[in-house]
Design an enzyme around this catalytic site. Structure first.
Site, PDB file in Angstrom:
ATOM      1  N   ASP A   1     -29.019  75.808  26.667  1.00 22.91           N
ATOM      2  CA  ASP A   1     -28.119  75.671  25.521  1.00 22.91           C
ATOM      3  C   ASP A   1     -27.703  74.211  25.365  1.00 22.91           C
ATOM      4  OD1 ASP A   1     -28.165  78.394  25.086  1.00 22.91           O
ATOM      5  OD2 ASP A   1     -26.336  78.789  26.230  1.00 22.91           O
ATOM      6  N   PRO A   2     -27.344  73.783  24.147  1.00 18.32           N
ATOM      7  CA  PRO A   2     -26.904  72.403  23.949  1.00 18.32           C
ATOM      8  C   PRO A   2     -25.737  71.989  24.844  1.00 18.32           C
ATOM      9  CG  PRO A   2     -27.393  73.388  21.832  1.00 18.32           C
ATOM     10  CD  PRO A   2     -27.503  74.494  22.846  1.00 18.32           C
TER      11      PRO A   2
END
Length: 313
Positions: free
Chosen positions: A47-48
């Site tokens: 995930d970012p």
């Protein structure tokens, strides 16, 4: 006529320490540009908001990406007690609150229930497709996403520290498909409260660890040739759990051309027994000639059938 790929043919793995705020695809593109690599892929999305290990496959190593993604993973993450969010992490809007804060003893007592094979419902904001549409796209439109529980494997789940009453830090060793955000959500519920992931860092993917990782800033500061020489790991790094089968030159030639190899002599049978005695799972092997990978292959009886030929000559 096929269009020629741009870039340099580089074959192997780079272990990236992905920064926060960047998607895995963005990080992959940056590494590919910095190395001027002809072909690249990554071995497991982060995930970012997450940092840590993102294995980058270059050239023929892209043919082994699925094996990297199947590898066991280690995460360190924090839970923020008392707030549930739409995304089950700190990037989402708060949708529920609780004044309850679990004690250290309560947390430790709850962890064993999450070990082994467990049922886990993925977060609403995830990349799973529902009728051809990504779950996160449906969730962003404000619609509820009906996601089925799936079986995942948790090998270790430990409380590492408690910085304050609102936060706890954990480490988990888990198998493919495990969502840390779901783990945080479900542990919070088991403790009679709500919670979400604050910080998330991946420490390991299979054989890829932080000891061999490099940041994008460090990579950008290096000369391309020096970076490849110092950082590139061999293709077979992602295949540590797969037994190796040594080939003769003639056998290697056949596999490279997509042909089946029959191993019928007594000496051949000894080679096959050594492979079949290993934990080969479905019979998949990495076929080598002179220490160089030739192909991912499958052993069926006395035959070796190529699955993915590695063009390294």
């Amino acid at each position: 006529m096929a269009r020629k790929r741009k870039g340099t043919p580089i074959h192997g793995w780079i272990v990236l320490d992905k920064p926060e705020g960047m998607t895995s695809t963005q990080a992959l593109s940056k590494v590919r540009r910095l190395l001027n690599a002809e072909k690249a892929g990554h071995g497991g999305t982060l995930d970012p908001l997450a940092t840590g290990i993102l294995p980058i496959a270059l050239g023929e190593a892209t043919k082994t990406v699925s094996y990297a993604m199947d590898g066991a993973k280690t995460y360190r993450f924090s839970i923020r007690w008392g707030e549930r969010t739409t995304t089950d992490d700190r990037e989402g809007a708060v949708i529920d609150r609780s004044d309850r804060r679990p004690t250290t003893d309560e947390i430790r007592a709850a962890l064993p229930a999450f070990l082994g094979e467990i049922q886990q419902v993925p977060p609403q904001f995830c990349a799973i497709k529902i009728d051809g549409e990504r779950a996160y796209d449906i969730a962003r439109e404000g619609d509820a996403v009906d996601l089925a529980a799936r079986t995942v494997r948790i090998d270790r789940f430990e409380l590492v520290e408690e910085p304050d009453a609102d936060h706890a830090v954990f480490e988990v060793d888990c198998g493919k498909g495990t969502y840390v955000r779901s783990l945080a959500r479900d542990l919070s519920e088991a403790l009679g409260t709500v919670g979400h992931v604050g910080l998330l860092r991946r420490l390991r993917v299979g054989s890829f660890t932080l000891e061999r990782a490099i940041s994008l800033d460090e990579l950008a500061a290096m000369e391309q040739g020096a970076a490849v020489e110092r950082l590139l790991l061999p293709i077979e790094t992602a295949l540590d759990d797969i037994p190796a089968l040594a080939l003769t030159e003639a056998e290697a030639h056949r596999l490279r051309h997509g042909q089946t190899v029959a191993l019928l002599t007594r000496q051949d049978r000894d080679r096959l027994m050594a492979v079949q005695g290993a934990d080969g799972g479905d019979g998949t092997v990495i076929a080598l000639f002179g220490g160089t990978p030739v192909a991912l292959a499958r052993v069926e009886g006395a035959e070796v059938r190529p699955v993915r030929v590695l063009n390294l000559t």
